[in-house]
Structures are given as structure tokens and as C-alpha cells.
Design a protein around this motif. Sequence first.
Motif, mmCIF file in Angstrom:
data_model
loop_
_atom_site.group_PDB
_atom_site.id
_atom_site.type_symbol
_atom_site.label_atom_id
_atom_site.label_comp_id
_atom_site.label_asym_id
_atom_site.label_seq_id
_atom_site.Cartn_x
_atom_site.Cartn_y
_atom_site.Cartn_z
ATOM 1 N N LYS A 49 0.849 -1.185 0.000
ATOM 2 C CA LYS A 49 0.000 0.000 0.000
ATOM 3 C C LYS A 49 0.893 1.247 0.000
ATOM 4 O O LYS A 49 1.973 1.231 0.595
ATOM 5 N N TYR A 50 0.449 2.296 -0.656
ATOM 6 C CA TYR A 50 1.312 3.475 -0.771
ATOM 7 C C TYR A 50 0.492 4.768 -0.762
ATOM 8 O O TYR A 50 -0.719 4.766 -0.989
ATOM 9 N N TRP A 51 1.222 5.866 -0.472
ATOM 10 C CA TRP A 51 0.681 7.229 -0.442
ATOM 11 C C TRP A 51 1.422 8.015 -1.520
ATOM 12 O O TRP A 51 2.645 8.143 -1.480
ATOM 13 N N CYS A 52 0.643 8.533 -2.484
ATOM 14 C CA CYS A 52 1.232 9.069 -3.705
ATOM 15 C C CYS A 52 0.730 10.494 -3.932
ATOM 16 O O CYS A 52 -0.441 10.800 -3.677
ATOM 17 N N ARG A 53 1.614 11.375 -4.428
ATOM 18 C CA ARG A 53 1.254 12.773 -4.656
ATOM 19 C C ARG A 53 1.338 13.121 -6.136
ATOM 20 O O ARG A 53 2.324 12.842 -6.791
ATOM 21 N N GLY A 54 0.262 13.778 -6.637
ATOM 22 C CA GLY A 54 0.258 14.206 -8.027
ATOM 23 C C GLY A 54 -1.149 14.217 -8.602
ATOM 24 O O GLY A 54 -2.048 13.509 -8.129
ATOM 25 N N ASP A 55 -1.350 15.018 -9.647
ATOM 26 C CA ASP A 55 -2.682 15.130 -10.250
ATOM 27 C C ASP A 55 -3.117 13.837 -10.936
ATOM 28 O O ASP A 55 -4.299 13.507 -10.965
ATOM 29 N N SER A 56 -2.182 13.114 -11.489
ATOM 30 C CA SER A 56 -2.518 11.916 -12.260
ATOM 31 C C SER A 56 -2.115 10.650 -11.512
ATOM 32 O O SER A 56 -1.035 10.587 -10.900
ATOM 33 N N ARG A 57 -2.947 9.642 -11.559
ATOM 34 C CA ARG A 57 -2.643 8.376 -10.919
ATOM 35 C C ARG A 57 -1.484 7.658 -11.597
ATOM 36 O O ARG A 57 -0.829 6.805 -10.983
ATOM 37 N N ASN A 58 -1.228 8.001 -12.835
ATOM 38 C CA ASN A 58 -0.163 7.338 -13.582
ATOM 39 C C ASN A 58 1.205 7.985 -13.361
ATOM 40 O O ASN A 58 2.233 7.338 -13.573
ATOM 41 N N THR A 59 1.192 9.253 -12.955
ATOM 42 C CA THR A 59 2.474 9.971 -12.834
ATOM 43 C C THR A 59 2.738 10.473 -11.406
ATOM 44 O O THR A 59 3.710 11.195 -11.182
ATOM 45 N N CYS A 60 1.889 10.130 -10.464
ATOM 46 C CA CYS A 60 2.080 10.653 -9.102
ATOM 47 C C CYS A 60 3.351 10.072 -8.478
ATOM 48 O O CYS A 60 3.801 8.979 -8.844
ATOM 49 N N GLN A 61 3.901 10.806 -7.519
ATOM 50 C CA GLN A 61 5.150 10.405 -6.863
ATOM 51 C C GLN A 61 4.832 9.751 -5.520
ATOM 52 O O GLN A 61 4.165 10.328 -4.665
#
Length: 325
Positions: A49-61
Motif C-alpha cells: 500500500k502506498y501514499w502518492c502525490r500528483g494530479d494523475s494516478r499514472n504519474t504521481c510520486q
Amino acid sequence: MKMEVLLLILLFRMSLQLQCDKTEITAHVGGEFILACQYDSSRYLYSKKYWCRGDSRNTCQILVHSEEIKRNTQRSHIIERIGRRALFVRVTNLRLDDADVYWVGIDKIYADIMTSVKVVITEVPVSKPALWPLSSLEDRPTCDGKPVTVRCGCAKGTGVQYAWYQAHTHREPFLLHSSSDLYLHCRTVEKKSDYYCVASNDMSSLESDVLSVQVLLSAGDSCIYVVNIQGQPFYDCMDRMSTTTVTAPPVTSCQAPTEFHPESHNQSLLTNDTQTHLIFSRSWTGVPFWYMLLRWGALIFLTMFLCIVVKCTKQRHKNMSRRRR
């Protein structure tokens, strides 16, 4: 058309497999938030499981994930509660630049299961600003014409800006300067002035209590003035006034002369009334005048009464002597 329907069905199934309690979070600078999510533990109990930052689900960090515990020492944390089939994301020590779109994701072959949340970060509203002198007013530095610096500060608030204003009765307040400190000195204070501080940020704006400055003697760098701040010890400079040599009429009462201690209309009337009726309220020794009159009147009455008694007694003895003869 069929592709769109299939995509909607796929997204719906994913939403059932991962659901979070919020889709938008609003928090303030310096605070924290916790996002709680439920997932299908029968299928994804051991998935990453992860926590990701960014507008797009494909390019989030990806900021942090469940398989790299050491990264949880940063501001973002992932906590799993296996028995409750729950996943918690906690972010602490928030900053303004943390505002963004984030994703909670579960690693899955071909297509991860993801749900988004929008994070909004605001400033902390200001609390009512307090005023305090940087040097003790109990030492009465203003009685010797020394400068005094008054500071304005808030117990709460982020990105707070301060400004000092001089209040006027019949016109708009005048902005003195944008700073937390107000510097008072003989060359800067007027005969009688009121000041206040305004604390503000993007969330709110509040005013402080009024600070009053009263000049008792205008004499250049050797002036005498009094600073009154609510919550600070009260003091005056009357003893200093009585020992200061100036080319002005002497101080004859607890109120300063009008030339260098202007008061309000009511205070002036009170001073004049006190001076007019001074002789009727007290004698030169400080004893009430009516008491002096009563005491001397009683003494005179007693003396006259004794004289009458003595005279009557003598006359009676004379009459008795005459009768015996």
C-alpha cells in the motif's frame, strides 16, 4: 460506448475494494490529518500500500509505502491494522506547499487500485494580540523622559503581520508603521494619544486593546509622560512633576496644571470644583472644617455654661448670708 461502460464497471469494482472516509481534507499549517481507508483484506492483505502525490494516478510520486518502514520517519506515515482491515495515512507538521491531490494505492498486477483525496492547507487564524512593554513600567522610566518600546504579539496564528495605528476621535485611524514594536519617546509622542495594534493573516484580523499615552510635561528630551496598558501596573509621575523646575505655575494639587497636563472636560471640572471648595472641606491642618467649628462651638458653650453656674452659685450664697443676718 462499450469501452466506457467497461471502464465505469472497473472503477466501481475498485471503489468497493478500497474506500477512504474522506475525498477532501482541510487542515492548517503546523497541524496534521489522518485518512482512514478500508480495503478487501481477503485479496490484498499482503499487497503493498502506498501514499502518492500528483494530479494523475499514472504519474504521481510515491511518498511512502507499507514495505519501506524506515521512510515512515518522515512527515508521511502509513499504518496498517490487519485485524480491522484498515489502512491509515497520517501526515504531520503540515506546510502550505502540502496542498495538492494525493492518492492512496494498493499494488496490483496490470492496474493498481487507487482512490484520490484533495488536501487543502490554510493558515492558522490569529488570536487577539496582546501588548506588553519590553522594559518594566514599574520603574517609571517615562517619568524621567526615557523611551519605552511596546511589543504586540499573538499566541496563535501563522504568517501573522502586525501594524500599529494611532486612533483619532473625528477621523480615520492613522497607520504609523507595519511592525510588531511601537517605539515611544519624548520626540514622538503627542500630548494625549491612543494607539492600537492590528494582527492579521489570510484567515482573520484582530485588534489589540488600546494603549494610552499622556504627556504631563512637554520639555523636549526631558518630557514627562505616562503609558497606560491594560493588564500592566498603574503608575503616575506626580512626584516627578512636583520636583521638576520649569517656567510654569507651581503644582498645587494632585492634578497637573492645564498647560502641561490636559485632561478631559469632566476631569477639568472636578479639579476646579476641588480647588473652589477646598476651604470648606478641610482646614490648614488637614482636619475637616466642620469638625473644627463643632469643637470650638462646644468649648465656648461649655465655658459660658460654667460661668453662668458659678455666677448663680455666688448669688445664691449672698442671698443666704443676708437672710441669716
